[in-house]
Design a protein around this motif. Sequence first.
Motif, mmCIF file in Angstrom:
data_model
loop_
_atom_site.group_PDB
_atom_site.id
_atom_site.type_symbol
_atom_site.label_atom_id
_atom_site.label_comp_id
_atom_site.label_asym_id
_atom_site.label_seq_id
_atom_site.Cartn_x
_atom_site.Cartn_y
_atom_site.Cartn_z
ATOM 1 N N ASP A 77 0.541 -1.093 0.240
ATOM 2 C CA ASP A 77 -0.122 0.080 0.084
ATOM 3 C C ASP A 77 1.302 1.628 0.013
ATOM 4 N N PRO A 78 0.786 1.713 -1.031
ATOM 5 C CA PRO A 78 0.676 1.368 -2.296
ATOM 6 C C PRO A 78 1.856 0.552 -3.112
ATOM 7 N N ILE A 79 0.911 0.228 -4.848
ATOM 8 C CA ILE A 79 1.891 -0.693 -4.840
ATOM 9 C C ILE A 79 1.451 0.481 -6.973
ATOM 10 N N GLU A 80 2.775 0.716 -7.208
ATOM 11 C CA GLU A 80 2.335 1.481 -8.469
ATOM 12 C C GLU A 80 3.443 1.984 -9.327
ATOM 13 N N THR A 81 2.602 1.453 -11.093
ATOM 14 C CA THR A 81 3.528 1.287 -11.881
ATOM 15 C C THR A 81 2.921 2.480 -13.361
ATOM 16 N N THR A 82 4.741 3.115 -13.577
ATOM 17 C CA THR A 82 4.022 3.691 -15.150
ATOM 18 C C THR A 82 4.386 3.058 -15.719
ATOM 19 N N VAL A 83 4.044 2.848 -17.258
ATOM 20 C CA VAL A 83 4.394 2.886 -18.323
ATOM 21 C C VAL A 83 4.421 3.984 -19.862
ATOM 22 N N LEU A 84 5.425 4.238 -20.234
ATOM 23 C CA LEU A 84 5.380 5.031 -21.559
ATOM 24 C C LEU A 84 6.136 4.381 -22.259
ATOM 25 N N SER A 85 5.958 3.963 -23.021
ATOM 26 C CA SER A 85 6.311 3.906 -24.748
ATOM 27 C C SER A 85 5.776 4.211 -25.915
ATOM 28 N N SER A 86 6.732 3.881 -26.993
ATOM 29 C CA SER A 86 6.837 4.616 -28.275
ATOM 30 C C SER A 86 6.870 3.795 -29.934
ATOM 31 N N ASP A 87 6.478 3.411 -30.636
ATOM 32 C CA ASP A 87 7.368 2.386 -31.990
ATOM 33 C C ASP A 87 7.024 3.259 -32.628
ATOM 34 N N SER A 112 11.130 1.472 -31.099
ATOM 35 C CA SER A 112 11.049 1.598 -31.062
ATOM 36 C C SER A 112 11.551 2.439 -29.318
ATOM 37 N N ILE A 113 10.607 2.691 -28.191
ATOM 38 C CA ILE A 113 11.865 3.340 -26.646
ATOM 39 C C ILE A 113 10.762 3.023 -25.957
ATOM 40 N N PHE A 114 11.223 2.638 -24.931
ATOM 41 C CA PHE A 114 10.304 2.876 -23.062
ATOM 42 C C PHE A 114 10.867 2.964 -22.261
ATOM 43 N N GLN A 115 10.180 3.048 -21.535
ATOM 44 C CA GLN A 115 9.955 3.254 -19.473
ATOM 45 C C GLN A 115 9.622 2.654 -19.168
ATOM 46 N N VAL A 116 9.736 1.398 -18.081
ATOM 47 C CA VAL A 116 8.894 1.273 -17.069
ATOM 48 C C VAL A 116 9.541 1.834 -15.109
ATOM 49 N N GLU A 117 8.842 2.404 -14.820
ATOM 50 C CA GLU A 117 8.442 2.578 -13.484
ATOM 51 C C GLU A 117 8.029 1.975 -12.323
ATOM 52 N N TYR A 118 8.289 0.933 -11.785
ATOM 53 C CA TYR A 118 7.544 0.075 -11.013
ATOM 54 C C TYR A 118 7.932 0.529 -8.922
ATOM 55 N N GLU A 119 7.190 0.816 -8.667
ATOM 56 C CA GLU A 119 7.403 0.671 -7.051
ATOM 57 C C GLU A 119 6.896 0.383 -5.581
ATOM 58 N N HIS A 120 6.580 0.094 -5.123
ATOM 59 C CA HIS A 120 5.550 -0.324 -3.949
ATOM 60 C C HIS A 120 6.161 -0.457 -2.591
ATOM 61 N N SER A 121 5.055 -0.172 -1.381
ATOM 62 C CA SER A 121 5.366 0.277 0.013
ATOM 63 C C SER A 121 5.241 -1.616 0.611
ATOM 64 N N GLU A 122 6.616 -2.008 0.571
ATOM 65 C CA GLU A 122 5.892 -3.680 1.784
ATOM 66 C C GLU A 122 4.964 -2.974 3.380
ATOM 67 N N TYR A 123 4.289 -3.952 3.707
ATOM 68 C CA TYR A 123 4.053 -3.343 5.067
ATOM 69 C C TYR A 123 4.311 -4.776 5.446
ATOM 70 N N SER A 124 4.632 -5.071 6.910
ATOM 71 C CA SER A 124 4.710 -6.785 7.213
ATOM 72 C C SER A 124 5.137 -6.286 9.332
ATOM 73 N N ASN A 125 5.270 -7.393 9.527
ATOM 74 C CA ASN A 125 5.904 -7.600 11.069
ATOM 75 C C ASN A 125 4.034 -7.491 11.744
ATOM 76 N N GLU A 126 2.992 -7.138 11.051
ATOM 77 C CA GLU A 126 2.045 -7.352 11.906
ATOM 78 C C GLU A 126 1.084 -8.577 12.420
ATOM 79 N N LYS A 127 0.482 -8.768 13.205
ATOM 80 C CA LYS A 127 -0.102 -10.150 13.310
ATOM 81 C C LYS A 127 -1.614 -9.730 13.381
ATOM 82 N N PHE A 128 -2.710 -10.263 12.849
ATOM 83 C CA PHE A 128 -4.420 -10.845 13.270
ATOM 84 C C PHE A 128 -3.906 -11.134 15.010
#
Length: 673
Positions: A279-289, A303-319
């Motif tokens: 939370d969140p998990i994000e993606t950006t894709v730019l491409s051209s041909d 062709s030319i492209f760029q891909v960006e990816y990022e996330h925030s991972e949360y752990s350690n919590e227990k139900f």
Amino acid sequence: MRKEQKVAILLALASQLYASDAILLEGVSASTHSFREDLDLSSPTNLYRVEQSAQFGTQVLTKEDIDAYQPKDFYDLIDKAIGIDVTYQGRKSPFFINMRGGGSVTYIIDGAILPSTANRILLKLPMSAIEEIQIVRGSTALALAPSIGIGASNSGSGLNTGFIIIRTKRPKDTEGLISAFVEKSSNNPTANGQDIFLGTKLGDGSVDGYIGALVSRSDRPSSDKRFDGSDSKAVMLTAGLNVDRFSINAMGYKDKGYFELQRGITVQKTLDDSKWYYDPIETTVLSSDLAMQWNENHTTLASIFQVEYEHSEYSNEKFGQSLAPIEKRYKEKSNGYSLRHNMTFDNTLIQLGGQYTHSDGFGANLNSAYNRFDTNILGGSASIEQSLFDGDLVLDAGYRYDKKHINYSSTNANKNSANNSVDMAPAKVMAFGALYKITPMFLLSGRYFQGDEGSSGDFDLLTKDGSSLHSEKQKRSEIALEAKIKPYFQPTITWFNVDFTNQKSATTDTYTDTKGSEYYYYTESDSLRRGLEFAIKGSHSGFNYLLALTHMTKNETKNKNGVSNSIGSSTAKNSFTGKIGYTWENYRANLSVKKIGSYDTSTSAMGTAYDVHLGDYTSVDANIAGDFKYSNSIYSAKLYGRNIGNTKYATRYTTGYYYDRGRTIGLELSMAF
């Protein structure tokens, strides 16, 4: 406005439509597939052109196929493809794809080559954004992408064994589509989503173009007992321009969402209490041909492209426990360029091209609390395809060379000097193919692939126990017999063989050489996968069908500890997929089936779980839809069900079994104008 109110309004509008003077259409379908020359597998203007001798191993899922399957998401759709099995684990890398029993797959979206985080990037891709998916089994088409995976890697190993190419939606004319769905599965909250696509063609004649926009959102909540919910918002813009023989296309895509990692149920029927989510998990894709047809014999593609990816991972919590979450951030960026020239001389096609990709990333990812890398791949390919005897015999041959340079690559903050400024052994690949039209009814095709990682070069690979390492090689063969007997009966049988020698894997242990540089230790193993694939397809009087069986005859691995056979152990012996559709007047009905054999072992970062019951299921999906015309717009309503037999199956075991949600019933409404 609450989500439940939005869904209620949509249902009320549908009810009003059916109560009004709706007019039945004469055979009009809201999902008509438009022909695009750049989607033709044999066209020299197709950036992903496949050799004629490789087309028997290439499956194309069109917009009509996606509509017929009514998948939940990308992985639900790709799991219906021939020879592909998708397994799920409720952990950091949720989806794994086995293509004919294993292997590694390269994903491409409109020319953008996805990095190793693809199994999370594709989680949120809306089905409404896809025009078609091209699945190239065998990966012997050498011009598509680098033969080794881009992104972080401590090894040059990993010649891929297939491509999955996604082509996004373009407008056919001035058009729009508004759709919404609502669905419910047992013991889970109601899910809903909406999509809007607007587009238009521009100009006419020697100068024309198009522009389109898609906005999509979905919300699939879950209970804490299951914890596999997700939501997503996505936007996509596409545009293109054609000027005489020149054309250029561009695509921009961005999404953002939330993703929960399902809780496992152990063999003792206890529920894992770990709470992990993105939370969140994000993606950006730019491409051209672009394509330039200089004349009927010469075409240049780029062709030319760029891909960006990022996330925030949360752990350690227990139900059931009050523990503070730990946030781990990860970000990765990849970009690349490609240039290819196709030349045709009488019945000879020559393709020459090169590609460059670069990737860098930093942060906690998968099972590593620390990742830091900067890598690039430079490669090129050349191939020739010759048609003989008026096209009755087609021969082709190709060569590809890829070299990965590691500026730095480390999974430990205290060992950042590991694998710095080194060139990996180059991947050298040769491929040969032949297509023989025995008669107008029968076609015989064959492909052979040989890949060699070469010597270690200046990267001194060592094993921890001091044993010798060898150059890695791959040999792959495919032979297929196709019969186009009648439109309603077109069978194909394929034999395939995938042979890996000295396949290397990096360990987490490092050593220091005489110059003070740190490197990772390696291990190596041999593997062999072999099997048969049977497929029958056809259409007649409104009916269409596809039935396919992948039967593994061998899937074994050999290393210093001996030989192990994964059939019935970690992979299924048989995988069956089938689809039957029927269209009458303005109504459509479809039924699809996926059946997987059993296996009893599952390996993950936590170790190997033995004697667990995995696979061994039959899942059935079905839907029925109708199209209606009212006020110059086409309205459609579809009632669908996934896993209507309510089969609770699992495909992997780590912290426990990750059972399917079971029966899901939904309604989709749309308006096209």
